[in-house]
Design an enzyme around this catalytic site. Structure first.
Site, PDB file in Angstrom:
ATOM      1  CG  HIS A  35      -1.929   1.033   1.307  1.00  0.00           C
ATOM      2  ND1 HIS A  35      -3.117   0.974   0.594  1.00  0.00           N
ATOM      3  CD2 HIS A  35      -1.976   2.193   2.004  1.00  0.00           C
ATOM      4  CE1 HIS A  35      -3.846   2.051   0.863  1.00  0.00           C
ATOM      5  NE2 HIS A  35      -3.166   2.813   1.711  1.00  0.00           N
ATOM      6  CG  MET A  70      -4.952  10.193   1.009  1.00  0.00           C
ATOM      7  SD  MET A  70      -4.136   9.541   2.473  1.00  0.00           S
ATOM      8  CE  MET A  70      -2.910   8.496   1.672  1.00  0.00           C
TER       9      MET A  70
HETATM   10  C1  DX5 Z   1      -3.502   7.355   6.355  1.00  0.00           C
HETATM   11  C2  DX5 Z   1      -3.051   6.300   5.380  1.00  0.00           C
HETATM   12  C3  DX5 Z   1      -2.949   4.932   5.960  1.00  0.00           C
HETATM   13  C4  DX5 Z   1      -1.990   4.797   7.085  1.00  0.00           C
HETATM   14  C5  DX5 Z   1      -2.093   3.457   7.724  1.00  0.00           C
HETATM   15  O1  DX5 Z   1      -3.663   8.554   5.695  1.00  0.00           O
HETATM   16  O2  DX5 Z   1      -3.930   6.238   4.286  1.00  0.00           O
HETATM   17  O3  DX5 Z   1      -2.657   4.002   4.929  1.00  0.00           O
HETATM   18  O4  DX5 Z   1      -0.679   4.979   6.674  1.00  0.00           O
HETATM   19  O5  DX5 Z   1      -1.213   3.439   8.797  1.00  0.00           O
HETATM   20  P1  DX5 Z   1      -1.627   2.790  10.202  1.00  0.00           P
HETATM   21  O6  DX5 Z   1      -1.886   1.346   9.911  1.00  0.00           O
HETATM   22  O7  DX5 Z   1      -0.428   3.015  11.042  1.00  0.00           O
HETATM   23  O8  DX5 Z   1      -2.846   3.510  10.657  1.00  0.00           O
HETATM   24 ZN    ZN Z   2      -3.737   4.544   2.783  1.00  0.00          ZN
END
Ligand code: DX5
Ligand code: ZN
Length: 217
Positions: A35, A70
């Site tokens: 991801h 994002m």
């Molecule tokens: C947040 C991101 C997530 C995040 C997940 O904006 O989209 O993918 O990095 O990280 P954890 O698992 O640490 O919440």
């Molecule tokens: Zn994410």
């Protein structure tokens, strides 16, 4: 019919000084997808990585690069991310005045599409478009940072998109992103999530394989 849950470590929480090694390590530890959290400092108050970084790490793994944009005007960078090696691209409904058009553009570029929404956005905002995509991503934290606390009140969105999929025979994956740990994986899987993003739960652990196993529920 139930499918095995897939785990998508978010490289946002990796050691960027050793990014290639970190990706190899999670692949060896059983990760199913990688991801990639892309932030632009406008759509969210943080700035992460773009196509040049993705391109440099593309050769280190055969796993799917699951790119979560994002960013404002995501359509302007789709081609660059595909050229850099993205296998799937997920865009925010809040960033797209014409989600169907942006999703169509992703498909024209030959990769899989995803649609997501931030926690304050009602799940109905994506309903007209879910039949068009390969993946629906439910955010269980406010986008912008890794390591935040999971919001259990987002589970109803997983249930809603799982119900729509069943009712209409759609085929999208349901992915959950934000604060996923071994202690809440079970509830999101039970609600219908089939792909679990995990940043800090994987990269913050000493044993990546054990962390990934612990998330499979
Ligand atoms: C947040 C991101 C997530 C995040 C997940 O904006 O989209 O993918 O990095 O990280 P954890 O698992 O640490 O919440
Ligand atoms: Zn994410």
């Amino acid at each position: 019919m139930s499918h095995p849950v897939r785990i998508a470590p978010s490289i946002l929480s990796a050691d960027f000084a050793r990014l290639g090694d970190e990706i190899r390590a999670v692949e060896a530890a059983g990760a199913d997808l990688i991801h990639v959290d892309v932030m632009d400092g406008h759509f969210v108050p943080n700035l992460t990585m773009g196509p040049p970084i993705l391109e440099r790490v593309r050769p280190v793994t055969k796993l799917e690069f699951d790119v979560h944009l994002m960013i404002d005007k995501p359509w302007e960078l789709l081609q660059s991310f595909v050229d850099a090696g993205a296998d799937s691209i997920t865009v925010h409904v809040e960033a797209c005045p014409d989600p169907a058009h942006t999703i169509g553009r992703i498909h024209e570029l030959g990769v899989r599409s995803g649609l997501t929404l931030s926690p304050p956005t009602p799940v109905e905002a994506i309903e007209p478009f879910v039949g068009l995509v390969d993946r629906v991503l439910i955010m269980s934290v406010h986008p912008g940072f890794g390591g935040q606390k999971y919001m259990p009140e987002m589970v109803h969105k997983i249930e809603a998109v799982a119900r729509w999929r069943q009712e209409h025979g759609h085929r999208y994956d349901i992915e959950i992103d934000g604060g996923i740990k071994a202690d809440n994986a079970g509830e999101v899987i039970a609600a219908g999530a089939g792909v679990l993003v995990a940043g800090s739960a994987v990269f913050g652990s000493k044993d990546y394989a054990a962390a990934i196993r612990g998330l499979r529920g």
